[in-house]
Design a protein around this motif. Structure first.
Motif, PDB file in Angstrom:
ATOM      1  N   TYR A 113       0.792  -1.185  -0.007  1.00 34.57           N
ATOM      2  CA  TYR A 113      -0.037   0.065  -0.131  1.00 34.57           C
ATOM      3  C   TYR A 113       0.869   1.482  -0.113  1.00 34.57           C
ATOM      4  CZ  TYR A 113      -3.761   3.351   0.933  1.00 34.57           C
ATOM      5  OH  TYR A 113      -4.597   4.433   0.847  1.00 34.57           O
TER       6      TYR A 113
ATOM      7  N   LEU B 198       2.108   1.847  -3.565  1.00 36.39           N
ATOM      8  CA  LEU B 198       1.003   2.258  -4.340  1.00 36.39           C
ATOM      9  C   LEU B 198       0.893   3.875  -4.143  1.00 36.39           C
ATOM     10  CD1 LEU B 198      -1.409  -0.441  -4.091  1.00 36.39           C
ATOM     11  CD2 LEU B 198      -0.120   0.158  -6.157  1.00 36.39           C
TER      12      LEU B 198
ATOM     13  N   VAL C  12       1.407   6.862  -6.910  1.00 37.14           N
ATOM     14  CA  VAL C  12       0.408   7.572  -7.290  1.00 37.14           C
ATOM     15  C   VAL C  12       0.753   8.896  -7.167  1.00 37.14           C
ATOM     16  CG1 VAL C  12      -1.837   8.600  -6.778  1.00 37.14           C
ATOM     17  CG2 VAL C  12      -1.532   5.984  -7.069  1.00 37.14           C
TER      18      VAL C  12
ATOM     19  N   LEU D  66     -11.678  10.816  -9.814  1.00 38.50           N
ATOM     20  CA  LEU D  66     -12.020   9.444  -9.985  1.00 38.50           C
ATOM     21  C   LEU D  66     -13.357   8.924 -10.121  1.00 38.50           C
ATOM     22  CD1 LEU D  66      -9.342   8.329  -7.445  1.00 38.50           C
ATOM     23  CD2 LEU D  66      -9.020   8.369 -10.036  1.00 38.50           C
TER      24      LEU D  66
ATOM     25  N   ASP E 140     -14.285  -0.211  -6.031  1.00 40.14           N
ATOM     26  CA  ASP E 140     -13.435   1.012  -6.816  1.00 40.14           C
ATOM     27  C   ASP E 140     -13.093   2.234  -5.817  1.00 40.14           C
ATOM     28  OD1 ASP E 140     -16.087   1.737  -6.678  1.00 40.14           O
ATOM     29  OD2 ASP E 140     -16.024   2.380  -8.718  1.00 40.14           O
ATOM     30  N   SER E 141     -13.909   2.232  -4.851  1.00 38.54           N
ATOM     31  CA  SER E 141     -13.868   3.361  -3.660  1.00 38.54           C
ATOM     32  C   SER E 141     -12.499   3.452  -3.131  1.00 38.54           C
ATOM     33  CB  SER E 141     -15.043   3.277  -2.845  1.00 38.54           C
ATOM     34  OG  SER E 141     -16.074   3.512  -3.345  1.00 38.54           O
ATOM     35  N   ALA E 142     -11.830   2.161  -3.152  1.00 40.86           N
ATOM     36  CA  ALA E 142     -10.324   1.826  -2.471  1.00 40.86           C
ATOM     37  C   ALA E 142      -9.610   2.947  -3.271  1.00 40.86           C
ATOM     38  CB  ALA E 142     -10.176   0.502  -2.512  1.00 40.86           C
ATOM     39  N   LEU E 143      -9.798   3.120  -4.509  1.00 41.13           N
ATOM     40  CA  LEU E 143      -9.008   3.652  -5.310  1.00 41.13           C
ATOM     41  C   LEU E 143      -8.965   5.260  -4.783  1.00 41.13           C
ATOM     42  CD1 LEU E 143      -9.479   2.415  -8.839  1.00 41.13           C
ATOM     43  CD2 LEU E 143      -7.591   2.048  -7.188  1.00 41.13           C
ATOM     44  N   VAL E 144     -10.154   5.577  -4.705  1.00 36.58           N
ATOM     45  CA  VAL E 144     -10.223   7.248  -3.932  1.00 36.58           C
ATOM     46  C   VAL E 144      -9.488   7.469  -2.618  1.00 36.58           C
ATOM     47  CG1 VAL E 144     -11.938   9.028  -3.298  1.00 36.58           C
ATOM     48  CG2 VAL E 144     -12.604   7.357  -5.147  1.00 36.58           C
TER      49      VAL E 144
ATOM     50  N   LEU F 281      -7.009   5.399  -1.771  1.00 38.28           N
ATOM     51  CA  LEU F 281      -5.378   5.564  -2.247  1.00 38.28           C
ATOM     52  C   LEU F 281      -5.097   7.105  -2.639  1.00 38.28           C
ATOM     53  CD1 LEU F 281      -2.797   4.082  -2.776  1.00 38.28           C
ATOM     54  CD2 LEU F 281      -3.842   3.468  -5.070  1.00 38.28           C
ATOM     55  N   ALA F 282      -5.889   7.638  -3.543  1.00 40.91           N
ATOM     56  CA  ALA F 282      -5.634   8.995  -4.116  1.00 40.91           C
ATOM     57  C   ALA F 282      -5.611   9.990  -2.835  1.00 40.91           C
ATOM     58  CB  ALA F 282      -6.581   9.356  -5.001  1.00 40.91           C
TER      59      ALA F 282
END
Length: 150
Positions: free
Chosen positions: A44, A47, A51, A65, A72-76, A78-79
């Motif tokens: 993590y 990642l 990013v 996003l 896919d909320s996990a990408l938010v 992460l961002a």
């Protein structure tokens, strides 16, 4: 001081002062070492670093996003961890196939992360050729959305 004669050469030695037992040795600086991460935390962190580096090197100030309310909320997240909530926006793109609960989940996730969100029907994009292009035919790097909503 003592003098020694060695082959015609005289050398002098002065004994070094011995430190007093009452004087502690000077403290050595403790080197800073990053904590050892478990495998998942290490991935993590990599990642997040990737990013952050990608967005900065590309000169972007914000990212947007798509969020469905699912994984896919996990990408938010992460961002947000990489850039900060003020540099992330969520685009909620419901369709007739999304339940009211899914839509509410997507909005709640964006709100919980402190990111600004916009809701636009996924069918709004149906008129755009893929990949999305601007009026000159050049690829679009950003899409501007009205400042409404949360």
């Amino acid at each position: 001081m003592s003098a020694h004669r060695n082959g015609g050469t005289t050398t002098s030695r002065t004994p070094l002062p011995r430190p007093s037992s009452a004087t502690p040795p000077p403290a050595r600086p403790v080197p800073s070492v990053a904590p050892v991460l478990d495998e998942l935390a290490e991935v993590y962190a990599g990642l997040v670093l990737g990013v952050r580096g990608y967005v900065r090197k590309d000169g972007l100030e914000k990212v947007c996003l798509g969020v469905s309310g699912g994984i896919d909320s996990a990408l938010v997240l992460l961002a947000v961890d990489a850039l900060g909530a003020g540099h992330v926006e969520a685009l909620l793109m419901p369709s007739r196939y999304n339940s009211a609960e899914t839509r509410a989940d997507a909005r709640r996730r964006a709100d919980n992360l402190g990111v600004r969100s916009h809701e636009i029907s996924i069918f709004w994009f149906a008129g755009f050729p893929v990949p999305l292009r601007g009026g000159t035919g050049a690829p679009v790097r950003a899409v501007a959305f009205p400042r409404t909503g949360s």
